[in-house]
Design a protein around this motif. Sequence first.
Motif, PDB file in Angstrom:
ATOM      1  N   CYS A 250       0.950  -1.204  -0.031  1.00 53.62           N
ATOM      2  CA  CYS A 250      -0.186  -0.041  -0.191  1.00 53.62           C
ATOM      3  C   CYS A 250       0.756   1.026  -0.054  1.00 53.62           C
ATOM      4  O   CYS A 250       0.476   2.341  -0.448  1.00 53.62           O
ATOM      5  N   CYS A 251       1.945   1.216   0.481  1.00 47.59           N
ATOM      6  CA  CYS A 251       2.781   2.346   0.908  1.00 47.59           C
ATOM      7  C   CYS A 251       4.299   2.373   0.475  1.00 47.59           C
ATOM      8  O   CYS A 251       4.869   1.400   0.171  1.00 47.59           O
ATOM      9  N   GLU A 252       4.798   3.592   0.371  1.00 41.61           N
ATOM     10  CA  GLU A 252       6.050   3.661   0.112  1.00 41.61           C
ATOM     11  C   GLU A 252       6.647   4.863   1.033  1.00 41.61           C
ATOM     12  O   GLU A 252       6.101   5.858   0.641  1.00 41.61           O
ATOM     13  N   GLY A 253       7.612   4.805   2.142  1.00 41.92           N
ATOM     14  CA  GLY A 253       8.108   5.903   2.651  1.00 41.92           C
ATOM     15  C   GLY A 253       8.771   5.186   3.770  1.00 41.92           C
ATOM     16  O   GLY A 253       9.296   4.377   3.841  1.00 41.92           O
ATOM     17  N   ASP A 254       9.637   6.397   4.546  1.00 39.26           N
ATOM     18  CA  ASP A 254      10.545   5.943   5.406  1.00 39.26           C
ATOM     19  C   ASP A 254      10.025   6.264   7.099  1.00 39.26           C
ATOM     20  O   ASP A 254       9.206   7.364   7.065  1.00 39.26           O
ATOM     21  N   ILE A 255      10.051   5.358   7.949  1.00 39.24           N
ATOM     22  CA  ILE A 255       9.456   5.359   9.330  1.00 39.24           C
ATOM     23  C   ILE A 255      10.581   5.251  10.127  1.00 39.24           C
ATOM     24  O   ILE A 255      11.314   4.320  10.182  1.00 39.24           O
ATOM     25  N   LEU A 256      11.035   6.372  10.992  1.00 40.18           N
ATOM     26  CA  LEU A 256      11.971   6.636  12.079  1.00 40.18           C
ATOM     27  C   LEU A 256      11.313   6.415  13.353  1.00 40.18           C
ATOM     28  O   LEU A 256      10.662   7.029  13.659  1.00 40.18           O
TER      29      LEU A 256
ATOM     30  N   ILE B 113      19.579  10.901   9.150  1.00 40.03           N
ATOM     31  CA  ILE B 113      18.893   9.666   8.906  1.00 40.03           C
ATOM     32  C   ILE B 113      17.662   9.808   7.747  1.00 40.03           C
ATOM     33  O   ILE B 113      17.692   9.267   6.799  1.00 40.03           O
ATOM     34  N   LEU B 114      16.838  10.734   7.961  1.00 39.84           N
ATOM     35  CA  LEU B 114      15.564  11.083   7.144  1.00 39.84           C
ATOM     36  C   LEU B 114      15.945  12.100   5.980  1.00 39.84           C
ATOM     37  O   LEU B 114      15.824  13.413   5.984  1.00 39.84           O
ATOM     38  N   THR B 115      16.789  11.496   5.118  1.00 44.89           N
ATOM     39  CA  THR B 115      17.322  12.469   3.885  1.00 44.89           C
ATOM     40  C   THR B 115      16.765  12.075   2.524  1.00 44.89           C
ATOM     41  O   THR B 115      17.065  13.125   1.699  1.00 44.89           O
ATOM     42  N   ASP B 116      16.010  11.018   2.544  1.00 45.52           N
ATOM     43  CA  ASP B 116      15.556  10.601   1.004  1.00 45.52           C
ATOM     44  C   ASP B 116      14.321  11.622   0.971  1.00 45.52           C
ATOM     45  O   ASP B 116      13.278  11.392   1.422  1.00 45.52           O
ATOM     46  N   ASN B 117      14.531  12.493  -0.002  1.00 46.40           N
ATOM     47  CA  ASN B 117      13.278  13.379  -0.384  1.00 46.40           C
ATOM     48  C   ASN B 117      12.682  12.939  -1.396  1.00 46.40           C
ATOM     49  O   ASN B 117      11.492  13.416  -2.004  1.00 46.40           O
ATOM     50  N   ARG B 118      12.797  11.624  -1.965  1.00 48.25           N
ATOM     51  CA  ARG B 118      11.898  10.965  -3.250  1.00 48.25           C
ATOM     52  C   ARG B 118      10.776  10.311  -2.279  1.00 48.25           C
ATOM     53  O   ARG B 118       9.843   9.884  -3.026  1.00 48.25           O
ATOM     54  N   VAL B 119      10.644  10.205  -1.204  1.00 51.20           N
ATOM     55  CA  VAL B 119       9.503   9.313  -0.488  1.00 51.20           C
ATOM     56  C   VAL B 119       9.190   9.940   0.449  1.00 51.20           C
ATOM     57  O   VAL B 119       9.982  10.866   1.232  1.00 51.20           O
TER      58      VAL B 119
END
Length: 492
Positions: free
Chosen positions: A42-48, A135-141
């Motif tokens: 369902c999803c694409e993204g980063d969870i810290l 850590i949270l540097t990916d701006n594509r997601v």
Amino acid sequence: MQPMDIFKRMKTSILPVCVFLWVTLQSGNLQVVELPDSVLNCCEGDILLLLDSSGSVANYEFSKLLGFTAELVRPFTLGRGHVRVGLLQVGTEPNLEFGLDVHSNQRSLQKALLAATQLHGSTNTEAALQVAQEILTDNRVPKVMLWLTDGVELGEVEEPIAQLKARGVSVLIVSTVHGNFQVLQRAVSPPVESHLYSVDIDNIDIITDEMRAAIIRIIRAERLRAIDITSHSALLQWRPVLSTLGGYYELWYTAIGNAQTQGRRTLNEESRSVKLTKLQPATTYSAFLQPESNQGLFNTLTVTFTTLPEVLSPALVSVTPFGPHQTQVSWGPLQPSLVERYTVEYGAIPSGTPRTVIVQSHQNSTVLTHLEFGTEYLVTVSTFYKNGKQTAMSVKACSQEAPATLPALPDLQLASTTNNEVQVEWKAVQQNLKGFWLRWDKGGTHGTSSTYLPPSSRSTRLPQFGSNTRVCISPLYSSGRGEGICCSIDNL
């Protein structure tokens, strides 16, 4: 009654506290969140997960928080292109328990979450937030930071959290009813009612579905992408939301400003991409994808893209040496659907007789042969299109220079000895010398023998087999064998 008044009353009450949710909605209007049948794919993204692991958190609370996070992320498909999960612990010094790319399956993630060890020490949340920014540097997601805290000694967190938000990070918070509500309310990303919860630790499980639904709303991959765009085609990609529900996709596209240039397709529920062809160059298109299913309603996904300008081959021609008398010529772009054939003509400058090579439409290189050493050639690549058009491009190419002549042996002498042997002596140029190759014909039926001699050698002895024995020696260099000298016994 204000939230803080309720909170103070609860802390002094002798009645058991089951659960308290800090939300802006009144409890009677609390919405029941219905999750989809499956959140797989369902999803694409980063969870810290930013977990308070300091000494102010009881061991029991820490264990319950770990169990809550494990259950929260359990349904997600993990890995790049899906959901990545990392765990950062807050203590005297921050500790990255595991990064976003460590776990690509739920089994290893669940095991790692439940095995995390509490740090204790002080609550240095500011330092942990600095690590979170790295850590949270990916701006594509989409990016989510879920802060789980007891709310004690929050510290100066507003500035680093504001920096995270400025980078597109959504901040969600779960507090165990000890925290400063005003600070947490300012820190959380809106809407507060679905992103900030303060709950008794014994009943934290009741907010799992609501918190997961809030995260899904942020990272749900409901988007249509256009990739591999050329002057006449584009590949559309999307996440297959119907793969477990059944149904079909309706896709249509049109050129902006030209309603006559359009297309429509129906695709099955397993589809996740489609290639659009026969598009016009340098044209902006809008594409629309509508998932259709009896199991629910889905939003129409849209994307706008512009095809590349028309580039007729050959737009680029390059030459690469391919041997002493050959060179390879390449060109692009390759357009087999448009091209009938290529011809490559080459001739020495200024007045060499040209040669012609015919190349099929699916090839974009060939090897030119029979070149003279150190000669400049004019190479012309011509493209013959199926519609009758013809384009050409010429470049100059130089063949390799003739290899330098390797030093020959300046002298070779043979002499008979008293032991019926031949004394062989020679002189040589020492530079780049790798050794010598010695060969002698024994004469008659004795045949021929040869041997290698090291570069320091300047003489050797051979058995004498008669008056017709012939001796040859050649110098060996790093670039090849030099010219040798031969002598025979008859010359003695």
